[in-house]
Design a protein around this motif. Structure first.
Motif: not given
Length: 510
Positions: A353-354, A374-376, A406-407, A412-413
Motif C-alpha cells: 500500500x502507498x 509512505x504515510x501508509x 488514510x494514513x 514514513x517520510x
C-alpha cells in the motif's frame, strides 16, 4: 411577504450573523494562505522562524520531513538531505556541517528529494526546482534540463547513467550536459481518467484551467477577504457609531455603502466561492476517504488533459539489474518497464500500500526485495512473489479492504540506507527510527533545529488546519469540513437574505 418567508428570514439572519463573525477570521486565513500556495515559486525565498509557530513545529529527532534520504559514499563522506537542504557528515556521525552553498535563498529552494554520485557527473541533487551539481568552489549549480516541468521526484542510477525522474518524464544522462528525454509508454490497461482527489485538487486551486484558472481562484480569495472585512465592518460599525454618538448622514452613508458592496460582491461570487469551499472539504479527511481511490474521466482541454499518459504521476524509480527492468512508483501504483522503455506493465503480484500523498521511499535491498515507504507505513516487498511484510506492525501484510484514516501510525517520510545492516526510516512525527542494526543515528544538531520553515509550508499547515492541532488535538481533522460547512451556511443564508430583502431595494438618497 408571507409568514413562512418571514420565519426563514429570521433564521437566516441568525445563521448568517453569528457563524460569519467566527468564519470571517478563518476565511481570511484560508484565502491568504491559498493565494500563497497557488504561487509557490513566487514566495519560495520567504522563510518563517519556527519560534513563531506552535511547539509542534519544532524539529525533534529529525522529524517533520527533515530527512528524505542519505548518500553514503565513503567513511568520510556521508550526505544527509531533506527539506532543510544537504548536510555533510561521516560514517561515525561525529562531524556535521551544512552543505548548501550555491542554493538560492529560501528553504523551499534547497528542499532536496534525492542525491546520487557518479565519477563523470559528480555529486548531484534533485530538488523541487531542478537538478543541481556540486562544483568547487562555487557550490551547487543548477543544470539546464530540456523539459518545462523541472520538479524532480527522484534520481537513481543505471550503471554510470543518471536516471532523473520528474513528475512527467524520465531523463537519462551520463555527464549532465546531454540528456535523453523519455515519455513513458502507456500500459495496456491505461484509461484516460484520473482520481477524484487529483481532479478536485486541481479544481480547488484553479490549476485545472491553467494559469487563468489559478488567477481566477486568487481573485476568489481576494473576494473572500473583502467579504470578510466588509461583513465585520457591518457588524461592528454601528456599535462604534453608538459608542461615539455619531449619527450623522456621513456615517450612515458609510454604513450603507459598505453593505451595498458586501451584497453586490456576495451575490456575484456566491456560486464560485461555494464550489471552492465544497471541493476543499473533500481534500481532507474524513471526506477524503470517500474519494481517495475513486476515478473520473478527464475533461477535455483542461490541465489534466495531456497526451502524456504519465503526466504528473511519476514518483520514484530504480533499475533492477537482475531483472533488467525499471521499477517505477507512480500515483497509479507500481509498474515495470523494459530497458528500451517500450512497455509499462504492473507487476503480476500483490503491491504494497502507498498513501494518496505518494511514495516517499523506494530502496532495493537485494536482487528481489524492496523497502517501500509512505504515510501508509514501511513495507518489505518481494517483487518475484508479491510477499509483503509490514515492518511497522511486525507482521505479514495482506491486501484487505479497510476504512478509516488514510494514513498509518508509521508515517514514513524518508529512508536512510547505508547497507542492509544499517537502515533507518524517518517518521514524520517521531523522527528517525531504526529498521535494522542497533547503531544510533546522528542526534539532531542545533544547526538543523534552527532551520526555518518556508512560507509555502506554513500556509499549507494553515490551509489544512494542522497548525491548530496543538489547540484542538485529534479533532483538528474536522477543522476543514466543519469550516467548509459553516462557510456554506453563511453563503447560502446571506444569498437568500439579499434576494428577499435587498434585491431591487431603492438606494437611499444622501
Amino acid at each position: 411577504m408571507n409568514k413562512n418567508k418571514i420565519r426563514w428570514i429570521k433564521r437566516f439572519k441568525v445563521w448568517h450573523k453569528w457563524p460569519a463573525i467566527v468564519m470571517s477570521f478563518l476565511a481570511l486565513l484560508f484565502a491568504a494562505s491559498g493565494i500563497v500556495m497557488n504561487h509557490r515559486t513566487v514566495f519560495a525565498s520567504i522563510n518563517v522562524s519556527r519560534k513563531l509557530l506552535p511547539a509542534d513545529y519544532t524539529y525533534r529527532n529529525w522529524n517533520l520531513d527533515a530527512i528524505k534520504g542519505s548518500l553514503f559514499l565513503s567513511e568520510d563522506s556521508v550526505f544527509i538531505y531533506g527539506k532543510g537542504g544537504v548536510y555533510h557528515s561521516n560514517e561515525d556521525f561525529d562531524t556535521f556541517s551544512a552543505f548548501n552553498e550555491g542554493f538560492e535563498k529560501g528553504i523551499d529552494n534547497r528542499s532536496v528529494v534525492a542525491m546520487q554520485y557518479t565519477p563523470r557527473a559528480g555529486l548531484v541533487a534533485g530538488t523541487l526546482n531542478g537538478i543541481f551539481r556540486y562544483d568547487n568552489p562555487t557550490g551547487w549549480n543548477k543544470v539546464n534540463l530540456p523539459v518545462k516541468n523541472q520538479r524532480i521526484t527522484d534520481v537513481a542510477l543505471k550503471g554510470d547513467t543518471l536516471l532523473v525522474l520528474t513528475r512527467d518524464l524520465l531523463l537519462t544522462s551520463t555527464d549532465l550536459k546531454y540528456f535523453d528525454t523519455h515519455q513513458l509508454p502507456a500500459p495496456s490497461t491505461y484509461k484516460k481518467e484520473t482520481t477524484w482527489f487529483k481532479f478536485l485538487w486541481n479544481l480547488h486551486s484553479g490549476e485545472l484551467f491553467g494559469l487563468a484558472g489559478k488567477l481566477f481562484v486568487d481573485l476568489l480569495g481576494i473576494l473572500v477577504i473583502i467579504l470578510s472585512i466588509t461583513g465585520l465592518i457591518h457588524f461592528f460599525y454601528p456599535k462604534f457609531i453608538k459608542k461615539e454618538k455619531r449619527k450623522s448622514t456621513k456615517y450612515r452613508s458609510v454604513k450603507a455603502t459598505n453593505l451595498r458592496w458586501h451584497n453586490v460582491l456576495g451575490y456575484l461570487g456566491v456560486v464560485f466561492v461555494l464550489s471552492n469551499a465544497l471541493t476543499g472539504m473533500f481534500l481532507r479527511p474524513p471526506l477524503l476517504i470517500a474519494i481517495a481511490n475513486a476515478k473520473i474521466g478527464i475533461i477535455p482541454y483542461t490541465h489534466l488533459d495531456n497526451i502524456n499518459p504519465w503526466h504528473d504521476k511519476l514518483r520514484k524509480l530504480t533499475w533492477n539489474t537482475k531483472m533488467q527492468r525499471y521499477v517505477f512508483s507512480t500515483s497509479e501504483g507500481f509498474y515495470l518497464a523494459d530497458e528500451l522503455l517500450n512497455y509499462m506493465a504492473a507487476p503480476k503480484v500483490a503491491q504494497p500500500p502507498v498513501s494518496v500523498m505518494g511514495c516517499n521511499a523506494l530502496q532495493q535491498v537485494d536482487e528481489d526485495e524492496y523497502l517501500v515507504g509512505s504515510f501508509s507505513g514501511l513495507f518489505s516487498w518481494k517483487l518475484s512473489t508479491g510477499a509483503i511484510y509490514n515492518l511497522g506492525a511486525g507482521e505479514p501484510w495482506h491486501n484487505q479492504a479497510k476504512t478509516g484514516r488514510p494514513i498509518s501510525d508509521h508515517m514514513v517520510s524518508g529512508l536512510l540506507y547505508q547497507d542492509n545492516a544499517n537502515i533507518w526510516y524517518s517518521d514524520y512525527n517521531r523522527g528517525v527510527v531504526p529498521v535494522s542494526g542497533n547503531r544510533p543515528f546522528l542526534a539532531m544538531p542545533t544547526l538543523v533545529e534552527d532551520t526555518p520553515m518556508s512560507l509555502w509550508n506554513v500556509c499549507l499547515e494553515i490551509h489544512t488546519g494542522r497548525i491548530f492541532e496543538w489547540l484542538l488535538g485529534p479533532f483538528y481533522i474536522l477543522y476543514v469540513p466543519l469550516s467548509g460547512l459553516s462557510m456554506l451556511v453563511v453563503l447560502v443564508s446571506g444569498f437568500f437574505l439579499w434576494y428577499w430583502i435587498h434585491r431591487g431595494k431603492p438606494k437611499r438618497k444622501t
